[in-house]
Design an enzyme around this catalytic site. Structure first.
Site, PDB file in Angstrom:
ATOM      1  CB  THR A  12      54.338  42.581  44.117  1.00 17.24           C
ATOM      2  OG1 THR A  12      54.500  41.920  42.658  1.00 17.24           O
ATOM      3  CG2 THR A  12      55.647  42.022  45.004  1.00 17.24           C
ATOM      4  CG  ASP A  14      45.322  46.838  42.863  1.00 13.06           C
ATOM      5  OD1 ASP A  14      46.193  47.605  43.412  1.00 13.06           O
ATOM      6  OD2 ASP A  14      43.963  47.083  42.675  1.00 13.06           O
ATOM      7  NE  ARG A  44      56.623  38.635  36.708  1.00 15.44           N
ATOM      8  CZ  ARG A  44      56.158  38.365  35.364  1.00 15.44           C
ATOM      9  NH1 ARG A  44      56.798  37.912  34.340  1.00 15.44           N
ATOM     10  NH2 ARG A  44      54.846  38.735  35.197  1.00 15.44           N
ATOM     11  CG  ASP A 170      31.239  36.139  41.911  1.00 17.36           C
ATOM     12  OD1 ASP A 170      31.234  36.957  42.549  1.00 17.36           O
ATOM     13  OD2 ASP A 170      30.793  35.657  40.993  1.00 17.36           O
ATOM     14  CG  HIS A 171      34.693  39.904  45.685  1.00 24.02           C
ATOM     15  ND1 HIS A 171      34.608  40.147  44.230  1.00 24.02           N
ATOM     16  CD2 HIS A 171      34.205  41.081  46.010  1.00 24.02           C
ATOM     17  CE1 HIS A 171      34.551  41.323  43.962  1.00 24.02           C
ATOM     18  NE2 HIS A 171      33.978  41.862  45.033  1.00 24.02           N
ATOM     19  CG  HIS A 233      30.799  39.988  40.816  1.00 22.87           C
ATOM     20  ND1 HIS A 233      31.436  39.234  41.152  1.00 22.87           N
ATOM     21  CD2 HIS A 233      31.454  41.339  40.242  1.00 22.87           C
ATOM     22  CE1 HIS A 233      32.941  39.493  41.038  1.00 22.87           C
ATOM     23  NE2 HIS A 233      32.763  40.688  40.807  1.00 22.87           N
TER      24      HIS A 233
HETATM   25  C1  BG6 Z   1      35.627  43.298  40.382  1.00 24.22           C
HETATM   26  C2  BG6 Z   1      35.365  44.128  39.176  1.00 24.22           C
HETATM   27  O1  BG6 Z   1      35.025  41.915  40.321  1.00 24.22           O
HETATM   28  O2  BG6 Z   1      34.256  43.806  41.293  1.00 24.22           O
HETATM   29  C3  BG6 Z   1      35.561  45.525  39.377  1.00 24.22           C
HETATM   30  O3  BG6 Z   1      36.283  43.463  38.413  1.00 24.22           O
HETATM   31  C4  BG6 Z   1      34.438  46.138  40.402  1.00 24.22           C
HETATM   32  O4  BG6 Z   1      35.343  46.166  38.352  1.00 24.22           O
HETATM   33  C5  BG6 Z   1      34.300  45.064  41.779  1.00 24.22           C
HETATM   34  O5  BG6 Z   1      34.806  47.524  40.717  1.00 24.22           O
HETATM   35  C6  BG6 Z   1      33.347  45.523  42.723  1.00 24.22           C
HETATM   36  O6  BG6 Z   1      33.359  44.776  43.688  1.00 24.22           O
HETATM   37  P1  BG6 Z   1      33.027  45.480  45.148  1.00 24.22           P
HETATM   38  O7  BG6 Z   1      32.874  44.427  46.207  1.00 24.22           O
HETATM   39  O8  BG6 Z   1      33.456  46.664  45.560  1.00 24.22           O
HETATM   40  O9  BG6 Z   1      31.348  45.677  44.941  1.00 24.22           O
END
Ligand code: BG6
Length: 453
Positions: A12, A14, A44, A170-171, A233
């Protein structure tokens, strides 16, 4: 038995609403999930699965890359189960075990989409279950409150689940153009042979965001831009740009780069780091009114290797900036004093593409002028649709057991140590946090870092 179960602790939260559910929906529509898959969202709150579906629906509609169709969404929801549980209560894990006994799977991915203070208790509870088989554990930064607690957790996870079963996301590594950096370099003679100090004058990595701290003040005011963006990042991007062998194992190569960052006892902190804070930050929700947390950071780093000795790597990131933009800009050396250097810009977002600036003869004259070539990859609808969102790509990789673009602990530890030391040096030197207007490019003082060679 299902062929794949994604269990989300923090169903639940974000992250689940904004990223994970829309990403799973994309994968579903693109038929990249096995027919028999499940998503188990743990939270929860007192919801039924039906309540949960209603809650996630608008999020999927807003954030899924593909257009959402009612019928497909209904079908998708038949795969999503909400499991109500206070995951801090170890006595309740037996119920979860019973659930898995009734819903066994051959491929289990478990996402810790909660804040790091819960990682330990979830690990204790989850590792005690009998009805799970070789789960893959996915977690995101911050991996702990301090480096030492993160290290203890990391060792524990690896001991309990196996080193290859811990996926640290790490996206940014899932972003199409971040993955393209190596290809652009190694598949083009034009760049492959000039990727070094003899030919490159400087590298700039800039990640500007229009958004501010939004509702995340509690977390952000402790993290700041250095930990939120740079430690993970941007050092990831920097180390990808700088790898010695673009064909080698990416993690090992990146770690080598970070190991060769100039030792901090050899740098002058005021020529290395500058921090800023946007005007009005201290009045934001959950922010200390006297906060000294940086929402902007500019760094000038050096990599002391044969390839990069003396080439500055500039990193700049900030919130509430003039525009949203992430780019890597490579400025080559000038051939002569009377011509401008060639410039290559790899555009990561929101435009995905490549920009190249080089010299030509001015038409009809003998002088030299600049030519600009601008390739926009995501302006092409087919390319755009074929480009998975970062989370989509990363979840798919977990499902396939492909850990190659996930961070090994050593990489995280190294960048964490480096950034912690830098932060401390800044405090010890009593350097200021410069304020900057919202909608600007950060404090003007940051430009000084760029001018000094
Ligand atoms: C997240 C940070 O890892 O990456 C955020 O916690 C940031 O603060 C975000 O806004 C940025 O990701 P993206 O994919 O929108 O560039």
């Amino acid at each position: 038995m299902s062929q794949f179960n994604l269990t989300i602790f923090g169903g639940t939260g974000d992250l689940s609403y904004r990223k994970l559910m829309p990403a799973m929906y994309n994968l579903y529509i693109k038929k990249e999930l096995p027919e028999d898959f499940m998503i188990t969202a743990i939270g929860r709150r007192e919801y039924t699965s039906e309540d949960y579906h209603k809650i996630v629906e608008p999020w999927i509609t807003e954030f899924a890359q593909v257009k959402v169709k009612d019928q497909a969404l209904e079908q998708f929801f038949t795969h999503i189960h909400y499991f109500r549980m206070d995951f801090t209560d170890l006595s309740l894990y037996q119920l979860l075990d019973d659930y898995y006994e009734k819903n066994p799977t051959s491929n289990h991915v478990v996402y810790y989409a909660v804040s790091p203070e819960f990682f330990n208790v979830i690990t204790d509870g989850f590792s005690s279950l009998k009805n799970i088989h070789e789960p893959k554990i996915v977690l995101e930064k911050p991996f702990g409150a301090t480096l030492s607690s993160a290290k203890v957790l990391s060792e524990k996870l690896e001991r309990l689940f196996g080193k290859d079963h811990v996926y640290r996301i790490d996206h940014y590594l899932g972003k199409e153009m971040v993955r393209n950096i190596l290809t652009i370099r190694e598949a083009n003679l034009l760049f492959a042979n000039v990727w070094n100090k003899e030919n490159i004058d400087s590298v700039e990595i800039s990640a500007l965001e229009e958004v501010g701290v939004e509702t995340r003040g509690n977390y952000y005011d402790h993290a700041g831009a250095l930990k939120d963006m740079v430690q993970n990042h941007l050092l990831q991007i920097m180390s990808i740009v700088a790898v010695d062998d673009p064909h080698g194992d990416i993690n090992t190569q990146q770690l080598e780069v970070l190991r060769h960052l100039r030792p901090l006892d050899q740098v002058d902190i005021k020529d290395t780091l500058l921090k800023g804070q946007y005007e009005g930050y201290r009045q934001e929700m959950h922010i200390d009114p006297a906060s000294k947390t940086e929402t902007f950071a500019a760094l000038k780093l050096f990599i002391d290797t044969d390839r990069w000795q003396g080439v500055p790597f500039y990193i700049r990131t900030g919130k509430k900036m003039e525009r949203r933009e992430i780019v890597v800009k490579i400025t080559f050396k000038s051939l002569r004093d009377d011509v401008d250097p060639d410039v290559l810009v790899i555009k990561i977002q929101p435009t995905e593409g490549v920009y190249l600036e080089f010299n030509i003869k001015t038409p009809g004259e003998d002088s030299i002028t600049k030519a600009q070539m601008d390739f926009c990859q995501n302006c092409n609808l087919i390319f755009k649709l074929n480009t998975p969102e970062a989370y989509e790509r990363m979840l798919h990789a977990c499902m396939d057991g492909d850990g190659s673009w996930f961070s090994k602990w050593e990489l995280i530890e190294r960048s964490w140590q480096y950034i912690d030391t830098l932060k401390q040096m800044y405090i010890d030197a009593d350097l200021p946090i410069y304020t900057y207007p919202q909608g600007s490019l950060g404090p003007k003082e940051a430009d000084q870092l760029y001018t000094k060679k």
